[in-house]
Write a protein that holds these residues in place. Sequence first.
Motif, PDB file in Angstrom:
ATOM      1  N   TYR A  78       0.820  -1.216   0.000  1.00 17.75           N
ATOM      2  CA  TYR A  78       0.000   0.000   0.000  1.00 17.75           C
ATOM      3  C   TYR A  78       0.852   1.263   0.000  1.00 17.75           C
ATOM      4  CZ  TYR A  78      -3.954   3.055   1.162  1.00 17.75           C
ATOM      5  OH  TYR A  78      -4.916   4.024   1.150  1.00 17.75           O
ATOM      6  N   CYS A  79       2.005   1.216   0.665  1.00 18.05           N
ATOM      7  CA  CYS A  79       2.877   2.390   0.698  1.00 18.05           C
ATOM      8  C   CYS A  79       3.380   2.716  -0.710  1.00 18.05           C
ATOM      9  CB  CYS A  79       4.054   2.146   1.641  1.00 18.05           C
ATOM     10  SG  CYS A  79       5.182   3.543   1.766  1.00 18.05           S
ATOM     11  N   LYS A  80       3.831   1.702  -1.445  1.00 11.58           N
ATOM     12  CA  LYS A  80       4.302   1.907  -2.813  1.00 11.58           C
ATOM     13  C   LYS A  80       3.175   2.464  -3.681  1.00 11.58           C
ATOM     14  CE  LYS A  80       6.995  -1.164  -4.782  1.00 11.58           C
ATOM     15  NZ  LYS A  80       7.457  -2.388  -5.496  1.00 11.58           N
ATOM     16  N   PHE A  81       1.969   1.950  -3.469  1.00 14.59           N
ATOM     17  CA  PHE A  81       0.804   2.436  -4.216  1.00 14.59           C
ATOM     18  C   PHE A  81       0.581   3.928  -3.972  1.00 14.59           C
ATOM     19  CE2 PHE A  81      -3.708   3.514  -3.592  1.00 14.59           C
ATOM     20  CZ  PHE A  81      -4.158   3.434  -4.900  1.00 14.59           C
ATOM     21  N   LEU A  82       0.671   4.359  -2.703  1.00 16.36           N
ATOM     22  CA  LEU A  82       0.482   5.782  -2.389  1.00 16.36           C
ATOM     23  C   LEU A  82       1.585   6.635  -3.014  1.00 16.36           C
ATOM     24  CD1 LEU A  82      -0.639   5.537   1.357  1.00 16.36           C
ATOM     25  CD2 LEU A  82      -2.073   6.098  -0.610  1.00 16.36           C
ATOM     26  N   MET A  83       2.786   6.092  -3.091  1.00 15.71           N
ATOM     27  CA  MET A  83       3.877   6.801  -3.776  1.00 15.71           C
ATOM     28  C   MET A  83       3.536   7.012  -5.256  1.00 15.71           C
ATOM     29  SD  MET A  83       6.131   7.523  -1.544  1.00 15.71           S
ATOM     30  CE  MET A  83       6.613   7.040   0.107  1.00 15.71           C
ATOM     31  N   CYS A  84       2.926   6.002  -5.868  1.00 17.63           N
ATOM     32  CA  CYS A  84       2.503   6.138  -7.266  1.00 17.63           C
ATOM     33  C   CYS A  84       1.555   7.319  -7.434  1.00 17.63           C
ATOM     34  CB  CYS A  84       1.817   4.861  -7.740  1.00 17.63           C
ATOM     35  SG  CYS A  84       2.910   3.440  -7.929  1.00 17.63           S
ATOM     36  N   LEU A  85       0.603   7.448  -6.506  1.00 23.66           N
ATOM     37  CA  LEU A  85      -0.367   8.547  -6.588  1.00 23.66           C
ATOM     38  C   LEU A  85       0.335   9.898  -6.490  1.00 23.66           C
ATOM     39  CD1 LEU A  85      -3.413   7.307  -4.443  1.00 23.66           C
ATOM     40  CD2 LEU A  85      -2.881   6.882  -6.850  1.00 23.66           C
ATOM     41  N   ASP A  86       1.283  10.011  -5.546  1.00 24.34           N
ATOM     42  CA  ASP A  86       2.014  11.275  -5.402  1.00 24.34           C
ATOM     43  C   ASP A  86       2.815  11.587  -6.663  1.00 24.34           C
ATOM     44  OD1 ASP A  86       1.037  11.749  -2.891  1.00 24.34           O
ATOM     45  OD2 ASP A  86       2.817  11.063  -1.815  1.00 24.34           O
ATOM     46  N   ILE A  87       3.447  10.573  -7.222  1.00 26.67           N
ATOM     47  CA  ILE A  87       4.270  10.774  -8.434  1.00 26.67           C
ATOM     48  C   ILE A  87       3.400  11.217  -9.605  1.00 26.67           C
ATOM     49  CG2 ILE A  87       5.630   9.527 -10.167  1.00 26.67           C
ATOM     50  CD1 ILE A  87       6.742   7.881  -7.726  1.00 26.67           C
ATOM     51  N   PHE A  88       2.270  10.570  -9.806  1.00 20.40           N
ATOM     52  CA  PHE A  88       1.364  10.962 -10.890  1.00 20.40           C
ATOM     53  C   PHE A  88       0.807  12.366 -10.668  1.00 20.40           C
ATOM     54  CE2 PHE A  88       0.516   6.263 -11.790  1.00 20.40           C
ATOM     55  CZ  PHE A  88       1.257   6.279 -12.962  1.00 20.40           C
ATOM     56  N   SER A  89       0.513  12.693  -9.423  1.00 20.33           N
ATOM     57  CA  SER A  89      -0.017  14.025  -9.113  1.00 20.33           C
ATOM     58  C   SER A  89       1.020  15.098  -9.402  1.00 20.33           C
ATOM     59  CB  SER A  89      -0.444  14.082  -7.641  1.00 20.33           C
ATOM     60  OG  SER A  89      -0.901  15.357  -7.291  1.00 20.33           O
ATOM     61  N   GLU A  90       2.276  14.846  -9.029  1.00 19.24           N
ATOM     62  CA  GLU A  90       3.355  15.820  -9.219  1.00 19.24           C
ATOM     63  C   GLU A  90       3.703  16.022 -10.693  1.00 19.24           C
ATOM     64  OE1 GLU A  90       5.460  14.659  -4.933  1.00 19.24           O
ATOM     65  OE2 GLU A  90       6.364  14.016  -6.830  1.00 19.24           O
ATOM     66  N   THR A  91       3.461  15.007 -11.509  1.00 19.21           N
ATOM     67  CA  THR A  91       3.784  15.127 -12.939  1.00 19.21           C
ATOM     68  C   THR A  91       2.571  15.533 -13.779  1.00 19.21           C
ATOM     69  OG1 THR A  91       3.425  12.737 -13.139  1.00 19.21           O
ATOM     70  CG2 THR A  91       5.701  13.491 -12.886  1.00 19.21           C
ATOM     71  N   GLY A  92       1.443  15.815 -13.125  1.00 21.82           N
ATOM     72  CA  GLY A  92       0.265  16.300 -13.840  1.00 21.82           C
ATOM     73  C   GLY A  92      -0.500  15.242 -14.605  1.00 21.82           C
ATOM     74  N   LEU A  93      -0.239  13.960 -14.306  1.00 24.28           N
ATOM     75  CA  LEU A  93      -0.943  12.884 -14.998  1.00 24.28           C
ATOM     76  C   LEU A  93      -2.227  12.470 -14.279  1.00 24.28           C
ATOM     77  CD1 LEU A  93       2.164  10.700 -15.909  1.00 24.28           C
ATOM     78  CD2 LEU A  93       0.802  12.125 -17.465  1.00 24.28           C
ATOM     79  N   MET A  94      -2.297  12.792 -13.005  1.00 32.12           N
ATOM     80  CA  MET A  94      -3.477  12.472 -12.202  1.00 32.12           C
ATOM     81  C   MET A  94      -3.832  13.640 -11.311  1.00 32.12           C
ATOM     82  SD  MET A  94      -3.378   8.667 -10.561  1.00 32.12           S
ATOM     83  CE  MET A  94      -3.457   7.193 -11.572  1.00 32.12           C
ATOM     84  N   GLU A  95      -5.105  13.715 -11.000  1.00 29.22           N
ATOM     85  CA  GLU A  95      -5.540  14.646  -9.952  1.00 29.22           C
ATOM     86  C   GLU A  95      -5.768  13.832  -8.696  1.00 29.22           C
ATOM     87  OE1 GLU A  95      -9.261  17.517  -8.718  1.00 29.22           O
ATOM     88  OE2 GLU A  95      -8.816  17.253 -10.850  1.00 29.22           O
TER      89      GLU A  95
END
Length: 683
Positions: free
Chosen positions: A634-651
């Motif tokens: 789950y921790c790695k998954f949350l890192m994915c969300l932060d990375i996508f958010s920072e690169t503008g691929l996800m809100e």
Amino acid sequence: MIKKWLINTPDEKAVKELSVKGGLTMPAARTLVAAGIDTMEKAVDFFGQNEEKSFDMGFSDPFLIRDMEKACDILNDAVDSGELICVYGDYDCDGVTATAVLAGYLTDIGGNVMTYINERAEGYGMNINAVKKLHEQGVSLIITVDNGIAAIDEAKLCRELGVRLIVTDHHQPGKELPDAEAVVDPHRADCPSFYKDYCGCVLAMKLIAAMEGGDMERAVEQYSDLAAIATVADVVPLTGENREIVRYGLHYLENTENEGLRALIDKAGLKAPYTSVSAAFSLAPRINAAGRIGSPSDALKLLMSETPEEAEEYAEKVCALNAERKDYENKIIADIAAQIKADSSLLDGRVLIFSGNGWHHGVIGIAAARCVEKYGKPVFLMSADEGETELRGSARSIEGLNVFKALSYAEEALTKFGGHSGAGGFSLEKDKFSLFKQKLTEYADSQAAAGEKCVPFIAVSGAIPPAELTVQGIKGLDVLEPFGEANPRPVFLLQGCKIDNIISLSNGTHTKLAVSVGGNALTGLMFGTKFEEFPLRRGDEANLLISPEINSFNNKESVSLRIIDVRKKGLNQQKLIAAEEAYYSFRRGEKADKKIIAAMIPERSDLAAVYRTAGVSRLSPMGLYSRLDADMNYCKFLMCLDIFSETGLMEYDRCAEKVHIIQGAPKADTELAPTMQRLRSLL
């Protein structure tokens, strides 16, 4: 925050024995055993049928409470001599109802009575100016309700002015008792009464019973409607006598003779039979609203109305104040959401600390409680009015962090504070805000280092076999009513449910599930969970936390499930919570072992799996994680969300806990995301 499922494992032998001997259904017996009521003797005590401890209708003798007889003698003399008596109450629901009950009774028996309740700006409890004012008005006897146990200086002033003082209070006394003619508080160290957990209004009702020679039956018949509302509003334990008070009170509420209550019930749109829930969430907030954002005198006038017309007027007024209270509350929540949207790191601390301008001080405490429920962490809110330099605030917490101890640790930054383990109030100058935040953070971090866990949880009475989910079995839970503090409505674990259908209700606002388990087909409702945001899919196997209820339709009864929480079968709770803690630790910049850091770094395949699963649906992080086919911590998954958010691929809205991909977003290199770069650098 993930809520921990605290699942009890009641002894099956004790459950069966209690069911047979007590004539209880298995779900009812299971609930009692899970709560530690695992013998017939304990069950008899719970149901208020222990003859050795009861005096009248299951209630103890009011004269067992220290100074009760003394208080009765003084009041009777004052009534007979025509002295001006002041009933001095508090501005919350308990204090207002207690004032109405006692002042109404004393007036009915011929007393010369007036009332006084502080406006919120005066603060809680007796104050010196009020005592002087009452003395000037000719008051010769003051009796407090729901306050007074801390009025040491005020009691001394009463003695100097020749004003007699009786204190009736249910709060914990300090080292010194006020110098009063009588101090009626069950929490006195020298009080021999065996039940202690009354609210202020019930204590006033016990005083009335004592003045009637100990006749609890008459007092309960006349005043338990108000006492029941006060009991659930003040969140005192619904055990022992309190349980009986609420049970009787809800019964008498259906045909109440109180004009104000009749009008309030009508305005609130309540229908009988009433429950502790309807009293707590429909009537109590309206009474409280007057003291929070208006004047408590409006609520008192409502409850002491003598005509339907007068009652109608004040019921309309307190309902309008309650609507206004909701607006103020929503404004605070919206302001906090805006702060989080601007800086999501505000959610990373072990305690959440927010300040604002112009937040209504009467509702900050309620807003703090809502934030605790939403974010699963202790919350400290504060605000200053325009032109003021002082911040005033309220705090609410969860198990694992003691508010009073936290405020004591930060005392050097505060001008005033008070409270207990779960809640508190405080004041500080604006220029001390940074210091206050630093000290609270230090305290929370030190508690964590000492092994104190601060994780929100749901208490579960144990796993329930599907065979027990019958109409008769669930109806049997009614004997445990009324539900409330220390006697919550039972929540059970229902394991291995196959989700057969997911149905949208109320234009997608709520979700209905059709599930099959153990050969049984059941339906369940998840209120407040939007259809599009439901985390699982048809065919998934899930574990549900349920509160079973009876549904009646076309004169046919069936079992329906109120679903409290849902998890995909196979998720490991311990690993989930540990992974979430590791994520927040990283966000706070705390040191971590390199092996842990390595396990946090997403591979390209991990990022692809999360992106592919997210789609355009606005899911919660846990909802999206539940839909992943990949085996990812789950921790790695949350890192994915932060990375996508920072690169503008996800809100990724951390305030609303919603995430979705951004359609048409330009390509981006995830290796350049600050989170990814920091993870790499730590290796």
